[in-house]
Design a protein around this motif. Structure first.
Motif, PDB file in Angstrom:
ATOM      1  N   ALA A  18      35.086  40.496  34.740  1.00 18.94           N
ATOM      2  CA  ALA A  18      35.743  41.718  35.234  1.00 18.94           C
ATOM      3  C   ALA A  18      36.256  42.587  34.103  1.00 18.94           C
ATOM      4  CB  ALA A  18      36.899  41.333  36.163  1.00 18.94           C
ATOM      5  N   ALA A  19      36.460  41.981  32.910  1.00 25.79           N
ATOM      6  CA  ALA A  19      37.008  42.741  31.790  1.00 25.79           C
ATOM      7  C   ALA A  19      35.937  43.352  30.910  1.00 25.79           C
ATOM      8  CB  ALA A  19      37.896  41.816  30.947  1.00 25.79           C
ATOM      9  N   VAL A  20      34.650  43.101  31.179  1.00 24.34           N
ATOM     10  CA  VAL A  20      33.600  43.645  30.329  1.00 24.34           C
ATOM     11  C   VAL A  20      33.360  45.107  30.686  1.00 24.34           C
ATOM     12  CG1 VAL A  20      32.534  41.379  30.138  1.00 24.34           C
ATOM     13  CG2 VAL A  20      31.744  42.966  31.900  1.00 24.34           C
ATOM     14  N   VAL A  57      26.744  48.043  38.538  1.00 24.22           N
ATOM     15  CA  VAL A  57      25.584  47.621  37.742  1.00 24.22           C
ATOM     16  C   VAL A  57      25.400  46.112  37.838  1.00 24.22           C
ATOM     17  CG1 VAL A  57      24.576  47.542  35.428  1.00 24.22           C
ATOM     18  CG2 VAL A  57      25.828  49.576  36.176  1.00 24.22           C
ATOM     19  N   ARG A  58      26.498  45.355  37.734  1.00 24.94           N
ATOM     20  CA  ARG A  58      26.393  43.894  37.788  1.00 24.94           C
ATOM     21  C   ARG A  58      25.857  43.437  39.140  1.00 24.94           C
ATOM     22  NH1 ARG A  58      31.793  44.233  35.811  1.00 24.94           N
ATOM     23  NH2 ARG A  58      32.588  43.100  37.618  1.00 24.94           N
ATOM     24  N   ILE A  59      26.368  44.037  40.217  1.00 25.19           N
ATOM     25  CA  ILE A  59      25.886  43.664  41.546  1.00 25.19           C
ATOM     26  C   ILE A  59      24.447  44.157  41.751  1.00 25.19           C
ATOM     27  CG2 ILE A  59      26.221  44.038  44.019  1.00 25.19           C
ATOM     28  CD1 ILE A  59      29.193  44.032  43.561  1.00 25.19           C
ATOM     29  N   GLY A  60      24.156  45.349  41.236  1.00 24.87           N
ATOM     30  CA  GLY A  60      22.800  45.876  41.355  1.00 24.87           C
ATOM     31  C   GLY A  60      21.769  44.983  40.681  1.00 24.87           C
ATOM     32  N   VAL A  61      22.135  44.386  39.557  1.00 21.52           N
ATOM     33  CA  VAL A  61      21.216  43.465  38.882  1.00 21.52           C
ATOM     34  C   VAL A  61      20.940  42.255  39.764  1.00 21.52           C
ATOM     35  CG1 VAL A  61      20.963  41.915  36.908  1.00 21.52           C
ATOM     36  CG2 VAL A  61      21.847  44.213  36.561  1.00 21.52           C
ATOM     37  N   ARG A  62      21.974  41.711  40.389  1.00 18.64           N
ATOM     38  CA  ARG A  62      21.782  40.566  41.284  1.00 18.64           C
ATOM     39  C   ARG A  62      20.875  40.936  42.464  1.00 18.64           C
ATOM     40  NH1 ARG A  62      25.663  36.144  41.151  1.00 18.64           N
ATOM     41  NH2 ARG A  62      26.792  36.270  39.191  1.00 18.64           N
ATOM     42  N   THR A 120      30.467  41.709  49.484  1.00 20.21           N
ATOM     43  CA  THR A 120      30.980  42.767  48.613  1.00 20.21           C
ATOM     44  C   THR A 120      32.417  43.123  48.960  1.00 20.21           C
ATOM     45  OG1 THR A 120      28.733  43.649  48.486  1.00 20.21           O
ATOM     46  CG2 THR A 120      30.489  45.066  47.711  1.00 20.21           C
ATOM     47  N   VAL A 121      32.722  43.203  50.251  1.00 27.79           N
ATOM     48  CA  VAL A 121      34.093  43.481  50.690  1.00 27.79           C
ATOM     49  C   VAL A 121      35.031  42.347  50.250  1.00 27.79           C
ATOM     50  CG1 VAL A 121      35.579  43.739  52.706  1.00 27.79           C
ATOM     51  CG2 VAL A 121      33.411  44.957  52.597  1.00 27.79           C
ATOM     52  N   ALA A 122      34.574  41.101  50.401  1.00 27.64           N
ATOM     53  CA  ALA A 122      35.403  39.957  50.013  1.00 27.64           C
ATOM     54  C   ALA A 122      35.708  39.976  48.518  1.00 27.64           C
ATOM     55  CB  ALA A 122      34.711  38.654  50.399  1.00 27.64           C
ATOM     56  N   VAL A 123      34.714  40.332  47.708  1.00 24.36           N
ATOM     57  CA  VAL A 123      34.924  40.395  46.259  1.00 24.36           C
ATOM     58  C   VAL A 123      35.897  41.512  45.906  1.00 24.36           C
ATOM     59  CG1 VAL A 123      33.778  40.965  44.079  1.00 24.36           C
ATOM     60  CG2 VAL A 123      32.752  39.316  45.633  1.00 24.36           C
ATOM     61  N   ARG A 124      35.791  42.631  46.602  1.00 24.85           N
ATOM     62  CA  ARG A 124      36.673  43.766  46.301  1.00 24.85           C
ATOM     63  C   ARG A 124      38.114  43.520  46.722  1.00 24.85           C
ATOM     64  NH1 ARG A 124      37.025  49.113  45.099  1.00 24.85           N
ATOM     65  NH2 ARG A 124      38.456  50.376  46.332  1.00 24.85           N
ATOM     66  N   LEU A 125      38.309  42.843  47.860  1.00 22.41           N
ATOM     67  CA  LEU A 125      39.650  42.727  48.433  1.00 22.41           C
ATOM     68  C   LEU A 125      40.351  41.415  48.093  1.00 22.41           C
ATOM     69  CD1 LEU A 125      39.087  44.238  51.989  1.00 22.41           C
ATOM     70  CD2 LEU A 125      39.848  45.386  49.899  1.00 22.41           C
ATOM     71  N   SER A 126      39.675  40.495  47.427  1.00 13.12           N
ATOM     72  CA  SER A 126      40.297  39.213  47.116  1.00 13.12           C
ATOM     73  C   SER A 126      40.022  38.846  45.664  1.00 13.12           C
ATOM     74  CB  SER A 126      39.776  38.112  48.045  1.00 13.12           C
ATOM     75  OG  SER A 126      38.461  37.741  47.673  1.00 13.12           O
ATOM     76  N   LEU A 168      31.567  48.807  46.401  1.00 11.40           N
ATOM     77  CA  LEU A 168      31.065  48.464  45.079  1.00 11.40           C
ATOM     78  C   LEU A 168      32.034  48.819  43.956  1.00 11.40           C
ATOM     79  CD1 LEU A 168      27.307  49.484  45.273  1.00 11.40           C
ATOM     80  CD2 LEU A 168      28.240  47.182  45.147  1.00 11.40           C
ATOM     81  N   ALA A 169      32.868  49.835  44.170  1.00  7.97           N
ATOM     82  CA  ALA A 169      33.742  50.308  43.090  1.00  7.97           C
ATOM     83  C   ALA A 169      34.774  49.257  42.726  1.00  7.97           C
ATOM     84  CB  ALA A 169      34.434  51.603  43.512  1.00  7.97           C
ATOM     85  N   GLU A 170      35.244  49.324  41.485  1.00  8.85           N
ATOM     86  CA  GLU A 170      36.311  48.436  41.038  1.00  8.85           C
ATOM     87  C   GLU A 170      37.596  48.774  41.797  1.00  8.85           C
ATOM     88  OE1 GLU A 170      35.953  46.051  38.959  1.00  8.85           O
ATOM     89  OE2 GLU A 170      34.112  46.486  37.864  1.00  8.85           O
ATOM     90  N   PRO A 171      38.396  47.767  42.170  1.00  7.87           N
ATOM     91  CA  PRO A 171      39.685  48.057  42.809  1.00  7.87           C
ATOM     92  C   PRO A 171      40.568  48.893  41.899  1.00  7.87           C
ATOM     93  CG  PRO A 171      39.124  45.745  43.036  1.00  7.87           C
ATOM     94  CD  PRO A 171      38.132  46.335  42.087  1.00  7.87           C
TER      95      PRO A 171
END
Length: 255
Positions: free
Chosen positions: A114-116, A122-127, A173-179, A240-243
């Motif tokens: 998360a700090a890079v 982009v990271r999710i798009g690669v996956r 994606t929602v779970a990653v953004r909100l937790s 997709l956006a960073e919190p």
């Protein structure tokens, strides 16, 4: 002694500084000359191999194998091919693969990455880019493993499978953004199974999604499937956006 600036590059006034700056620009991933930033597709190409090594291949392979086994079942049965059975087995296969996709964003190193400087889209798009061709190949195989006499309309059933996959990815994606969870896949897959069976058993007839090919509401049901797909894609894209709170926390001196 050669002076360097805060980025570690040689400063002016030393011999060979121009050549050193050229080399620095190349090693930093920028075009030679130090101008500009690497483009998104260049970053994605660099990330592809390390991201491939971190994909949840076990979960994806398990979902894919289970789905293929399910659609092979009619070939093992004697007697006339049951079109309703073939359709429901394809739906079950799509659900099994979607459960594997629910684990796609699991990342034990999430709080490190998360700090890079590479942004989350982009990271999710690669996956997604790595699994998309495999998913297309798997679904094609699943369709053609169903006996031709029992094969449902390909476009309609593919729409259902795409909606299930999009729901799994949007929920992840929602779970990653909100937790802060590094592995939301298990919770997402459980929610997807519950949603699938709730929709199959509890929806009233006018909102029914899982209809037979000879049902007069077949076209209406697939318009609803198209709506489910569109909503899932929009929700996933918006997540997709960073919190905002996390981005602010990374800025030095901000309180």
């Amino acid at each position: 002694m050669r002076e360097v600036d805060v980025a570690g590059r040689p400063t002016g006034g030393s011999r060979g500084s121009a050549a050193a700056d050229e080399r620095f620009g190349e090693t930093a991933g920028r075009p030679a000359g130090g101008a500009g930033r690497p483009r998104a597709h260049e970053v994605a190409a660099v990330l592809a191999r390390p991201v491939w090594r971190t994909l949840p291949r076990t979960a994806l392979a398990a979902g894919a194998c289970l789905g293929l086994l399910l659609v092979c079942t009619p070939r093992m049965l004697s007697g006339e091919v049951d079109r309703w059975l073939c359709l429901n087995l394809l739906r079950a296969a799509a659900l099994a693969y979607a459960l594997g996709l629910a684990f796609l964003l699991d990342d034990p190193a999430r709080h490190t990455t998360a700090a890079v400087p590479t942004r989350r889209p982009v990271r999710i798009g690669v996956r997604l880019g790595l699994v998309a061709p495999l998913t297309a190949a798997w679904w094609t195989a699943a369709l053609f493993l169903v006996p031709e006499a029992g094969r449902p309309p390909l476009g309609a059933v593919t729409l259902e499978a795409a909606a299930l996959a999009a729901l799994a990815l949007a929920a992840a994606t929602v779970a990653v953004r909100l937790s802060e969870a590094t592995g939301p896949g298990l919770a997402v897959s459980a929610g997807l199974v519950g949603t699938f069976f709730a929709a199959a058993l509890l929806l009233p007839e006018r909102w029914e999604l899982f209809v037979a090919t000879n049902d007069p509401h077949w076209d209406d049901a697939h318009r609803r499937w198209a709506g489910v797909l569109a909503v899932a894609v929009l929700v996933g894209a918006a997540s997709l956006a960073e919190p905002l709170r996390r981005r602010r926390a990374t800025v030095p001196g901000r309180r």
